[in-house]
Design a protein around this motif. Structure first.
Motif, PDB file in Angstrom:
ATOM      1  N   ARG A  39     -12.619   1.583  -1.064  1.00 60.88           N
ATOM      2  CA  ARG A  39     -12.251   1.226  -2.404  1.00 60.88           C
ATOM      3  C   ARG A  39     -10.810   1.047  -2.887  1.00 60.88           C
ATOM      4  O   ARG A  39     -10.214   1.133  -3.651  1.00 60.88           O
ATOM      5  CB  ARG A  39     -12.420   2.525  -3.244  1.00 60.88           C
ATOM      6  CG  ARG A  39     -14.081   2.829  -3.335  1.00 60.88           C
ATOM      7  CD  ARG A  39     -14.436   4.433  -3.695  1.00 60.88           C
ATOM      8  NE  ARG A  39     -13.803   4.856  -4.765  1.00 60.88           N
ATOM      9  CZ  ARG A  39     -13.767   6.112  -5.195  1.00 60.88           C
ATOM     10  NH1 ARG A  39     -14.203   6.952  -4.297  1.00 60.88           N
ATOM     11  NH2 ARG A  39     -13.008   6.720  -6.150  1.00 60.88           N
ATOM     12  N   VAL A  40     -10.301   0.331  -1.707  1.00 58.08           N
ATOM     13  CA  VAL A  40      -8.834  -0.226  -1.904  1.00 58.08           C
ATOM     14  C   VAL A  40      -8.781  -1.703  -1.430  1.00 58.08           C
ATOM     15  O   VAL A  40      -9.480  -1.958  -0.341  1.00 58.08           O
ATOM     16  CB  VAL A  40      -7.787   0.542  -1.252  1.00 58.08           C
ATOM     17  CG1 VAL A  40      -6.304  -0.463  -0.981  1.00 58.08           C
ATOM     18  CG2 VAL A  40      -7.645   2.024  -1.708  1.00 58.08           C
ATOM     19  N   LEU A  41      -8.238  -2.488  -2.270  1.00 60.59           N
ATOM     20  CA  LEU A  41      -8.001  -4.040  -1.719  1.00 60.59           C
ATOM     21  C   LEU A  41      -6.785  -4.344  -1.482  1.00 60.59           C
ATOM     22  O   LEU A  41      -5.984  -4.116  -2.500  1.00 60.59           O
ATOM     23  CB  LEU A  41      -8.688  -4.850  -2.903  1.00 60.59           C
ATOM     24  CG  LEU A  41     -10.203  -4.875  -2.821  1.00 60.59           C
ATOM     25  CD1 LEU A  41     -10.858  -3.526  -3.305  1.00 60.59           C
ATOM     26  CD2 LEU A  41     -10.775  -6.063  -3.589  1.00 60.59           C
ATOM     27  N   ASP A  42      -6.227  -4.765  -0.561  1.00 61.39           N
ATOM     28  CA  ASP A  42      -4.782  -5.453  -0.395  1.00 61.39           C
ATOM     29  C   ASP A  42      -5.071  -6.560  -0.021  1.00 61.39           C
ATOM     30  O   ASP A  42      -5.592  -7.197   0.814  1.00 61.39           O
ATOM     31  CB  ASP A  42      -4.253  -4.739   0.917  1.00 61.39           C
ATOM     32  CG  ASP A  42      -2.823  -4.916   1.102  1.00 61.39           C
ATOM     33  OD1 ASP A  42      -2.298  -5.937   0.446  1.00 61.39           O
ATOM     34  OD2 ASP A  42      -2.150  -4.535   1.873  1.00 61.39           O
TER      35      ASP A  42
ATOM     36  N   LEU B 189       0.810  -1.298   0.008  1.00 59.75           N
ATOM     37  CA  LEU B 189      -0.148  -0.072   0.023  1.00 59.75           C
ATOM     38  C   LEU B 189       0.874   1.292   0.012  1.00 59.75           C
ATOM     39  O   LEU B 189       0.449   2.083  -0.791  1.00 59.75           O
ATOM     40  CB  LEU B 189      -0.983   0.195   1.204  1.00 59.75           C
ATOM     41  CG  LEU B 189      -2.133   1.195   1.271  1.00 59.75           C
ATOM     42  CD1 LEU B 189      -3.127   0.726   0.136  1.00 59.75           C
ATOM     43  CD2 LEU B 189      -2.593   1.213   2.603  1.00 59.75           C
ATOM     44  N   HIS B 190       1.726   1.343   0.871  1.00 66.53           N
ATOM     45  CA  HIS B 190       2.872   2.549   0.925  1.00 66.53           C
ATOM     46  C   HIS B 190       3.819   2.539  -0.103  1.00 66.53           C
ATOM     47  O   HIS B 190       3.845   3.560  -0.600  1.00 66.53           O
ATOM     48  CB  HIS B 190       3.201   2.556   2.344  1.00 66.53           C
ATOM     49  CG  HIS B 190       2.467   2.853   3.441  1.00 66.53           C
ATOM     50  ND1 HIS B 190       1.984   4.019   3.767  1.00 66.53           N
ATOM     51  CD2 HIS B 190       1.839   2.007   4.316  1.00 66.53           C
ATOM     52  CE1 HIS B 190       1.018   3.852   4.968  1.00 66.53           C
ATOM     53  NE2 HIS B 190       0.960   2.744   5.237  1.00 66.53           N
ATOM     54  N   PRO B 191       4.444   1.552  -0.632  1.00 67.89           N
ATOM     55  CA  PRO B 191       5.416   1.591  -1.669  1.00 67.89           C
ATOM     56  C   PRO B 191       4.777   2.056  -2.923  1.00 67.89           C
ATOM     57  O   PRO B 191       5.715   2.659  -3.585  1.00 67.89           O
ATOM     58  CB  PRO B 191       5.999   0.197  -1.557  1.00 67.89           C
ATOM     59  CG  PRO B 191       5.777  -0.243  -0.262  1.00 67.89           C
ATOM     60  CD  PRO B 191       4.589   0.062   0.248  1.00 67.89           C
ATOM     61  N   VAL B 192       3.978   1.728  -3.150  1.00 68.90           N
ATOM     62  CA  VAL B 192       3.175   2.051  -4.505  1.00 68.90           C
ATOM     63  C   VAL B 192       2.442   3.406  -4.546  1.00 68.90           C
ATOM     64  O   VAL B 192       1.998   3.704  -5.678  1.00 68.90           O
ATOM     65  CB  VAL B 192       2.424   1.002  -5.010  1.00 68.90           C
ATOM     66  CG1 VAL B 192       3.175  -0.351  -5.429  1.00 68.90           C
ATOM     67  CG2 VAL B 192       1.434   0.608  -4.309  1.00 68.90           C
ATOM     68  N   GLY B 193       2.576   3.802  -3.335  1.00 67.20           N
ATOM     69  CA  GLY B 193       1.771   5.301  -3.269  1.00 67.20           C
ATOM     70  C   GLY B 193       0.119   5.231  -3.085  1.00 67.20           C
ATOM     71  O   GLY B 193      -0.644   6.446  -3.318  1.00 67.20           O
ATOM     72  N   LEU B 194      -0.394   4.260  -2.507  1.00 70.02           N
ATOM     73  CA  LEU B 194      -1.799   4.203  -2.447  1.00 70.02           C
ATOM     74  C   LEU B 194      -2.329   4.679  -1.020  1.00 70.02           C
ATOM     75  O   LEU B 194      -3.414   4.689  -1.012  1.00 70.02           O
ATOM     76  CB  LEU B 194      -2.406   2.698  -3.003  1.00 70.02           C
ATOM     77  CG  LEU B 194      -2.488   2.445  -4.509  1.00 70.02           C
ATOM     78  CD1 LEU B 194      -3.065   1.067  -4.416  1.00 70.02           C
ATOM     79  CD2 LEU B 194      -3.242   3.551  -5.188  1.00 70.02           C
ATOM     80  N   ALA B 195      -1.402   4.890  -0.068  1.00 71.28           N
ATOM     81  CA  ALA B 195      -1.907   4.781   1.172  1.00 71.28           C
ATOM     82  C   ALA B 195      -2.935   6.244   1.194  1.00 71.28           C
ATOM     83  O   ALA B 195      -3.849   6.177   1.891  1.00 71.28           O
ATOM     84  CB  ALA B 195      -0.745   5.427   2.099  1.00 71.28           C
TER      85      ALA B 195
END
Length: 628
Positions: A347-350, A332-338
């Protein structure tokens, strides 16, 4: 620590302690009280060295005692010790005599941040892609059984994050059906990059008697504390305090004596013993750059990265469109979705470290009327190629793939370079791939991608600062002309950020009287008809991409030109068909001919009709690197 110093016959020198720890006989002769001091020393060493160079800090601080116990019970390299993933193998490297090489950790020619067969016979697999080691272990144990090498053991350390990947369960399904003596050490710290989620995380929490947040929770009425592993035919031992060498060692010795598939459940704390890591609820200083060891904070202000730009723009798009939903594979954090997750948590699925599931789940979301955005490192999309091809593209579904760390990534080395994406994706029917040259184009192309409704799209960008705007003189079709008149001697086609080097090379060529056009296709797959027209107006064309030269965007453009009956020679420059080592991104790009002077030289060779891969023995070394 004094007892440790006395045992090695030193006055307390760092090298003396590490030398003792790397000697199997000395390590096994230490008492448990001495090992407590040795563990503290290892942690101090790791904090000092990793903060200097960058690397995976939190994961390795969490496996100090666990790794010491492994090397006391198992006789590496005759016994095989595997790590999944390999970023938790720093302590293993120390215990196998590589402490001096930590001065050049992840630097060119220095110590790899992952296991490396070239470094040591103790490193079995060079893995950084998660969920693979159990399959290696199954195969190794079977090989030893067939060769009657019954005294050789196989032990594999698997992080609980890696256990969210499908390959682990494919391997466990087979391991549990055998009597092969595989010892599985489950390093359960409740995290991969971020806290592990999903049903398996809940199961581990129940086994250790805590919730996923670490708080004690009562079992449900009638719940029996029987592990899923036992149901699969694997003996379960634990949970064990992973920071108690004695407890871990006793469990490992028991597991080895059983001579059958056994799992030792070790509960650890990521970043243990280093307050800044333990306090970092984002990722426990999972992977750091150069940081202040006192605080764990970067020593220099960071520049706006491509990931930062994507993060800001996808959040803005999410505010405008309720159909945008994002997926990540435990990053989540490394790809900038946080920021997107904070704004739109529903609307976020980890999905965990499960790229295949992420892609096909995205296909289901698209079938349900949404527009999914799958944000993943370019190297990890390799793991889901079949799903991209058959589950998304075959159904012409509007899924956007955002490929972070595309091209040369730098210090993480061969397994992390995102250099195969263009070669792989060029084979996928109906898939369009964009490569922005600057931050403005990233925002522009991301919006264009999520507006496509008739099939999949991908947007790729590197691990680097976003750089300055490169304005266009004009646009033809999807292609921007950045320099030149659109006709002349040389056409340089820069793929994504390679446009900047092409512009500098064009200045050199123009100063020498060679008329040069620089074009940025923006959408690099498939070939833009407007770009094919430009090719026909020049004497030679050179494509430049930070991906595989074979099968990439340049190769597709060459084929399209041939199919269109265009006779202008098109030369493709890119990365060679080999695994590249770890080093700084710019250093690797320069080494492989992406300097502007090398591009200008390639243009001269092409105009001379000898091709940019021809070289003479007295050529500058940078130019010789153009060989395929």
């Amino acid at each position: 620590m004094k007892a440790v110093h006395d045992r090695v016959g030193e006055t307390g020198s760092q090298d003396g302690i590490l030398e003792a720890l790397a000697d199997p006989a000395r390590l096994r002769a230490m008492t448990f009280s001495e090992l407590v001091g040795a563990s503290e020393h290892i942690r101090s060493f790791l904090v000092d060295r990793v903060c200097r160079s960058g690397g995976h800090l939190g994961p390795n601080l969490g496996v100090v005692e666990l790794t010491i116990a492994l090397h006391r019970v198992f006789d590496s390299p005759r016994d095989r010790i595997l790590f999944d993933t390999g970023h938790q193998a720093y302590v293993h490297k120390l215990l196998t005599g590589r402490w001096q090489a930590f001065d050049h950790l992840r630097q060119a020619g220095g110590l790899s941040g992952y296991p490396s067969q070239a470094e040591s016979v103790h490193d079995v697999i060079e893995n950084s892609h998660a969920s693979t080691a159990l399959s290696y272990a199954h195969g190794l144990a079977r090989a030893y059984a067939l060769q009657a090498s019954l005294d050789r053991a196989v032990a594999v350390v698997v992080g609980d994050g890696a256990m969210t990947g499908g390959m682990c369960w494919e391997a466990l399904n087979n391991i549990g059906a055998t009597d092969q003596p595989v010892v599985i050490v489950l390093n359960d710290n409740g995290r991969s990059y971020a806290p592990t989620n999903g049903a398996f995380a809940r199961h581990l929490a129940a086994l250790r008697g805590t919730g996923v947040d670490g708080n004690s929770v009562p079992c449900e009425p009638g719940y029996q504390k029987r592990s899923l592993f036992e149901a699969m035919g694997i003996t379960y031992l634990g949970p064990v305090d992973g920071h108690d060498v004695r407890a871990v060692e006793e469990a490992l010795r028991h597991a080895r004596r059983l001579r059958r598939p056994t799992l030792v459940h070790c509960v650890t704390v990521k970043g243990n013993g280093y307050a800044p890591a333990v306090a970092d609820d984002k990722d426990c200083l999972h992977a750091v750059g150069v940081v202040d060891p006192a605080t764990g904070m970067p020593t220099a202000a960071g520049k706006n990265t491509w990931t930062d730009v994507f993060s800001q723009e996808i959040t803005a798009i999410g505010a405008e469109r309720s159909d945008i939903v994002c997926l990540t594979a435990s990053m989540l954090h490394p790809v900038g979705l946080a920021p997107f997750a904070r704004a739109f948590p529903d609307r976020v699925l980890d999905v965990g470290i499960a790229e295949q599931h992420a892609v096909t789940s995205a296909a289901g979301l698209a079938l349900g009327g949404l527009h999914p955005v799958v944000a993943v490192y370019a190297t990890f999309l390799n793991r889901a190629f079949d799903q991209v091809l058959m589950d998304v593209a075959l159904h012409r579904l509007p899924v956007t793939f955002v490929l972070d760390r595309a091209g040369v990534t730098g210090p993480d080395g061969a397994s992390h370079h995102g250099m195969w994406d263009l070669s792989a994706l060029s084979a996928v029917p109906g898939l369009r791939v964009a490569a922005p040259r600057d931050a403005i184009r990233l925002k522009e192309l991301l919006r264009e991608a999520v507006n496509v409704t008739g099939g999949p799209t991908a947007v790729r960008f590197p691990k680097a600062a976003a750089g300055s705007e490169l304005a266009a003189l004009q646009r033809r079709g999807h292609t921007d002309i950045l320099a030149g008149t659109g006709r002349g001697d040389v056409l340089l086609v820069g793929i994504g950020p390679m446009a900047a080097q092409c512009l500098e090379a064009a200045q050199t060529l123009e100063a020498e009287g060679i008329s040069t056009t620089v074009a940025d296709p923006r959408w690099v797959i498939p070939a833009d008809p407007a770009l094919l027209e430009l090719i026909g107006r020049h004497h030679v064309v050179i494509t430049v991409e930070d991906g595989n030269r074979i099968g990439g965007a340049g190769s597709m453009l060459t084929q399209a030109a041939t199919d269109a009956g265009i006779t202008t020679p098109v030369h493709n420059l890119g990365l060679p068909r080999r695994f590249l080592p770890h080093a700084a991104r710019d250093e690797l790009l320069n080494r492989h001919g992406f300097r502007p002077d090398a591009l200008a030289y390639a243009a001269h060779q092409a105009l001379a009709g000898v091709g940019p891969y021809h070289h003479q023995p007295d050529q500058p070394a940078a130019h010789r690197l153009w060989q395929p």
